[in-house]
Structure formats: structure tokens, C-alpha cells
Design a protein around this motif. Structure first.
Motif, PDB file in Angstrom:
ATOM      1  N   ARG A  21     -31.612   1.600  -1.654  1.00  0.00           N
ATOM      2  CA  ARG A  21     -30.209   1.199  -1.525  1.00  0.00           C
ATOM      3  C   ARG A  21     -29.249   2.388  -1.596  1.00  0.00           C
ATOM      4  NH1 ARG A  21     -33.010  -2.239  -4.413  1.00  0.00           N
ATOM      5  NH2 ARG A  21     -32.589  -1.195  -6.396  1.00  0.00           N
ATOM      6  N   LEU A  22     -29.770   3.585  -1.714  1.00  0.00           N
ATOM      7  CA  LEU A  22     -28.951   4.781  -1.879  1.00  0.00           C
ATOM      8  C   LEU A  22     -28.934   5.619  -0.608  1.00  0.00           C
ATOM      9  CD1 LEU A  22     -30.140   5.962  -5.402  1.00  0.00           C
ATOM     10  CD2 LEU A  22     -28.145   4.574  -4.864  1.00  0.00           C
ATOM     11  N   LYS A  23     -27.751   6.148  -0.295  1.00  0.00           N
ATOM     12  CA  LYS A  23     -27.601   7.063   0.840  1.00  0.00           C
ATOM     13  C   LYS A  23     -26.668   8.175   0.431  1.00  0.00           C
ATOM     14  CE  LYS A  23     -26.020   7.216   5.654  1.00  0.00           C
ATOM     15  NZ  LYS A  23     -25.456   6.384   6.756  1.00  0.00           N
ATOM     16  N   ALA A  24     -27.125   9.413   0.574  1.00  0.00           N
ATOM     17  CA  ALA A  24     -26.319  10.571   0.215  1.00  0.00           C
ATOM     18  C   ALA A  24     -25.867  11.290   1.477  1.00  0.00           C
ATOM     19  CB  ALA A  24     -27.116  11.524  -0.673  1.00  0.00           C
ATOM     20  N   THR A  25     -24.590  11.696   1.485  1.00  0.00           N
ATOM     21  CA  THR A  25     -24.025  12.432   2.616  1.00  0.00           C
ATOM     22  C   THR A  25     -23.331  13.682   2.098  1.00  0.00           C
ATOM     23  OG1 THR A  25     -21.939  11.214   2.536  1.00  0.00           O
ATOM     24  CG2 THR A  25     -23.680  10.296   3.920  1.00  0.00           C
ATOM     25  N   LEU A  26     -23.155  14.656   3.005  1.00  0.00           N
ATOM     26  CA  LEU A  26     -22.575  15.940   2.603  1.00  0.00           C
ATOM     27  C   LEU A  26     -21.568  16.417   3.643  1.00  0.00           C
ATOM     28  CD1 LEU A  26     -22.648  18.371   0.598  1.00  0.00           C
ATOM     29  CD2 LEU A  26     -24.413  19.363   2.079  1.00  0.00           C
ATOM     30  N   THR A  27     -20.390  16.852   3.148  1.00  0.00           N
ATOM     31  CA  THR A  27     -19.418  17.535   3.984  1.00  0.00           C
ATOM     32  C   THR A  27     -19.251  18.941   3.406  1.00  0.00           C
ATOM     33  OG1 THR A  27     -17.412  16.980   2.730  1.00  0.00           O
ATOM     34  CG2 THR A  27     -18.223  15.335   4.276  1.00  0.00           C
ATOM     35  N   LYS A  28     -18.292  19.685   3.955  1.00  0.00           N
ATOM     36  CA  LYS A  28     -18.099  21.058   3.476  1.00  0.00           C
ATOM     37  C   LYS A  28     -17.443  21.115   2.105  1.00  0.00           C
ATOM     38  CE  LYS A  28     -18.059  23.368   7.941  1.00  0.00           C
ATOM     39  NZ  LYS A  28     -17.308  24.253   8.864  1.00  0.00           N
ATOM     40  N   LYS A  29     -16.860  19.997   1.649  1.00  0.00           N
ATOM     41  CA  LYS A  29     -16.160  20.024   0.370  1.00  0.00           C
ATOM     42  C   LYS A  29     -16.671  18.991  -0.628  1.00  0.00           C
ATOM     43  CE  LYS A  29     -11.734  21.767   2.137  1.00  0.00           C
ATOM     44  NZ  LYS A  29     -10.274  21.515   2.220  1.00  0.00           N
ATOM     45  N   GLU A  30     -17.434  18.002  -0.152  1.00  0.00           N
ATOM     46  CA  GLU A  30     -17.849  16.950  -1.065  1.00  0.00           C
ATOM     47  C   GLU A  30     -19.097  16.229  -0.575  1.00  0.00           C
ATOM     48  OE1 GLU A  30     -14.474  14.325  -1.366  1.00  0.00           O
ATOM     49  OE2 GLU A  30     -14.315  14.130   0.801  1.00  0.00           O
ATOM     50  N   SER A  31     -19.670  15.489  -1.500  1.00  0.00           N
ATOM     51  CA  SER A  31     -20.822  14.655  -1.178  1.00  0.00           C
ATOM     52  C   SER A  31     -20.547  13.256  -1.699  1.00  0.00           C
ATOM     53  CB  SER A  31     -22.086  15.210  -1.822  1.00  0.00           C
ATOM     54  OG  SER A  31     -23.196  14.358  -1.596  1.00  0.00           O
ATOM     55  N   PHE A  32     -21.068  12.274  -0.991  1.00  0.00           N
ATOM     56  CA  PHE A  32     -20.944  10.894  -1.414  1.00  0.00           C
ATOM     57  C   PHE A  32     -22.336  10.302  -1.623  1.00  0.00           C
ATOM     58  CE2 PHE A  32     -16.455  10.193  -0.958  1.00  0.00           C
ATOM     59  CZ  PHE A  32     -16.055  11.098   0.004  1.00  0.00           C
ATOM     60  N   LEU A  33     -22.427   9.478  -2.666  1.00  0.00           N
ATOM     61  CA  LEU A  33     -23.637   8.681  -2.871  1.00  0.00           C
ATOM     62  C   LEU A  33     -23.229   7.228  -2.657  1.00  0.00           C
ATOM     63  CD1 LEU A  33     -26.631   8.789  -3.675  1.00  0.00           C
ATOM     64  CD2 LEU A  33     -25.909   8.354  -6.027  1.00  0.00           C
ATOM     65  N   HIS A  34     -23.655   6.683  -1.529  1.00  0.00           N
ATOM     66  CA  HIS A  34     -23.311   5.319  -1.180  1.00  0.00           C
ATOM     67  C   HIS A  34     -24.383   4.382  -1.737  1.00  0.00           C
ATOM     68  CE1 HIS A  34     -20.397   7.003   1.690  1.00  0.00           C
ATOM     69  NE2 HIS A  34     -21.368   7.831   2.053  1.00  0.00           N
ATOM     70  N   ILE A  35     -23.924   3.318  -2.392  1.00  0.00           N
ATOM     71  CA  ILE A  35     -24.856   2.336  -2.940  1.00  0.00           C
ATOM     72  C   ILE A  35     -24.599   1.008  -2.236  1.00  0.00           C
ATOM     73  CG2 ILE A  35     -25.670   1.193  -5.017  1.00  0.00           C
ATOM     74  CD1 ILE A  35     -24.612   3.562  -6.606  1.00  0.00           C
ATOM     75  N   THR A  36     -25.594   0.543  -1.509  1.00  0.00           N
ATOM     76  CA  THR A  36     -25.461  -0.687  -0.721  1.00  0.00           C
ATOM     77  C   THR A  36     -26.122  -1.847  -1.449  1.00  0.00           C
ATOM     78  OG1 THR A  36     -25.481   0.590   1.328  1.00  0.00           O
ATOM     79  CG2 THR A  36     -25.939  -1.778   1.500  1.00  0.00           C
ATOM     80  N   ALA A  37     -25.353  -2.919  -1.639  1.00  0.00           N
ATOM     81  CA  ALA A  37     -25.858  -4.127  -2.309  1.00  0.00           C
ATOM     82  C   ALA A  37     -26.617  -3.788  -3.589  1.00  0.00           C
ATOM     83  CB  ALA A  37     -26.722  -4.938  -1.356  1.00  0.00           C
ATOM     84  N   PRO A  38     -25.953  -3.160  -4.545  1.00  0.00           N
ATOM     85  CA  PRO A  38     -26.651  -2.708  -5.761  1.00  0.00           C
ATOM     86  C   PRO A  38     -27.209  -3.860  -6.578  1.00  0.00           C
ATOM     87  CG  PRO A  38     -24.298  -2.560  -6.079  1.00  0.00           C
ATOM     88  CD  PRO A  38     -24.510  -2.886  -4.624  1.00  0.00           C
ATOM     89  N   LYS A  39     -28.265  -3.528  -7.342  1.00  0.00           N
ATOM     90  CA  LYS A  39     -28.887  -4.470  -8.263  1.00  0.00           C
ATOM     91  C   LYS A  39     -28.710  -3.932  -9.686  1.00  0.00           C
ATOM     92  CE  LYS A  39     -32.393  -5.990  -4.947  1.00  0.00           C
ATOM     93  NZ  LYS A  39     -33.844  -6.178  -4.693  1.00  0.00           N
ATOM     94  N   PRO A  40     -28.856  -4.790 -10.695  1.00  0.00           N
ATOM     95  CA  PRO A  40     -28.707  -4.325 -12.085  1.00  0.00           C
ATOM     96  C   PRO A  40     -29.582  -3.119 -12.416  1.00  0.00           C
ATOM     97  CG  PRO A  40     -28.717  -6.705 -12.032  1.00  0.00           C
ATOM     98  CD  PRO A  40     -29.020  -6.253 -10.619  1.00  0.00           C
TER      99      PRO A  40
END
Lengths: 109, 111
Positions: free
Chosen positions: A61-80
Motif C-alpha cells: 500500500r506504500l508508494k515513494a516518490t522523489l523530486t529535487k526538493k522533497e519526497s512523498f510516501l503515499h499510503i493507499t487505503a491504509p490498514k491498522p
């Protein structure tokens, strides 16, 4: 001065409610950005490595992305069971990691 | 395959006492590290080693010493403990500097 800042410090989600965690950095000559997961009372567990802007990595459920200034950790439909503290770290000169303060994620059923 | 282990898991010291924390890894990793983790401060590197017999200072080395006599072990010593050294200590190891595997931590309280 090299800095790694994570936001928010804490995030409460309902099960199934997707969201994103942010890691912004000011590092000259970034050589890599890393995401770790840390459960209470345990050591950090390695999740992803990102080396260049535009790169993406996925795991369940995790997806990490990277730009030149920041990174995002996207969590899709998270579970406990996704509840944990998520840490990002960057590699700077000397090949040592500099960690951010972390985002504490709580997913309610 | 135990990965990275740390001894002890918990310890309480009085100011001025000394102790040694032991880290062991069975993955044949060249690199080993000692971090401390404090609320609001994140993980900070104390000392590290790039191979048997070598050590180097990290971000917060004062008050600590280390030794790496064997490739699989990395020792962290406190010669005269201070309350400011109350923290959770993590050891890590890696084949390359970035993808580090962490131990379970040692919770140290100095009174």
C-alpha cells in the motif's frame, strides 16, 4: 546546513483513507533518499531507496516518490497494521545518513 | 539468522558509572553504526566503522568511545555516564552505507 524535515509530525487516518507523508530536504549533492518504518520499541526497518528525481518505488500500500526538493510516501487505503513511525533519511557527503524527525501514523479501524 | 542483536536491552546507570553496549551482526556486513534516538531529535549518528579495526566519529561523538576488534562486533562505551546520555541506542549494519539494518535498541537511563 543540511536539513531533513518531515511533515506532519503525526497523522491520524481512518482505515481506507489514503494520504501522503512529506519529507523535504536541503542537501547539497544528494546521493540518495531512504524511507524506514519504525514500530514502537523496535529498530527502524528499511523500506525504500530513491536515487534520482522522478523515481518511484512501490510496496503493497506504500508508494515513494522523489523530486529535487522533497519526497512523498503515499499510503493507499491504509490498514491498522500500517500504524508506525515513518522516517526518511538522506545521504550526504561522507556517505552517512541524516534522518528526519519522523511522522507518527495512526490508522483507526 | 539473527541479523543485528544488541546487549543489553535495558540498563539503568548512576551518574559517573561506566558501561559497554554490545552490537553483533551475522550478515558479514562491513559497515556498522551506533545511533541515539531522542524525542524530537530523531536518530543521530554517534560513531561508525567502515571495517574491522576502523572507527570514525559521527554527529554526536562526545562522551562515547567505540571499538571494532572483530568484523561482527561493534562496542559502544560510556566511560562516565551523564543524565544527558539517557536515550535509546540503536546499532545498525550494512554492506553499502545506505541500506542499513537496525538492531532492536538498548534503552539506557542515567540517574
Amino acid at each position: 546546513e543540511d536539513q531533513v524535515t518531515q511533515s506532519p509530525e503525526a497523522l491520524r487516518l481512518q482505515e481506507g483513507e489514503s494520504s501522503s507523508l512529506n519529507c523535504s530536504y536541503t542537501v547539497s549533492g544528494l546521493r540518495g533518499l531512504f524511507w524506514y518504518r519504525q514500530d514502537p520499541g523496535k529498530g527502524p526497518e528499511f523500506l525504500f531507496t530513491l536515487y534520482s528525481a522522478g523515481e518511484e518505488k512501490e510496496k503493497e500500500r506504500l508508494k515513494a516518490t522523489l523530486t529535487k526538493k522533497e519526497s512523498f510516501l503515499h499510503i493507499t487505503a491504509p490498514k491498522p497494521e500500517d500504524s508506525a513511525t515513518y522516517l526518511c533519511a538522506v545521504v550526504k557527503a561522507g556517505n552517512m545518513l541524516t534522518f528526519g524527525g519522523g511522522t507518527r501514523l495512526m490508522v483507526k479501524p | 539468522n539473527a541479523g543485528v542483536t544488541q546487549t543489553p536491552k535495558f540498563r539503568v546507570l548512576k551518574t559517573g558509572q561506566s558501561m559497554t553496549l554490545l552490537c553483533a551482526q551475522d550478515m558479514n556486513h562491513e559497515y556498522m553504526y551506533w545511533y541515539r534516538q531522542d524525542p524530537g531529535m530523531g536518530l543521530r549518528l554517534i560513531h561508525y566503522s567502515v571495517g574491522e579495526g576502523t572507527t570514525a566519529k559521527g554527529e554526536v561523538p562526545d562522551g562515547y568511545n567505540v571499538s571494532r576488534l572483530k568484523k561482527q562486533n561493534f562496542l559502544l562505551g560510556l566511560e562516565s555516564a551523564a543524565p544527558s546520555q539517557t536515550s535509546v541506542y540503536f546499532c545498525a549494519s550494512s554492506t553499502i552505507p545506505y541500506e542499513q539494518y537496525f538492531g532492536p535498541g538498548t534503552r539506557l537511563t542515567v540517574t
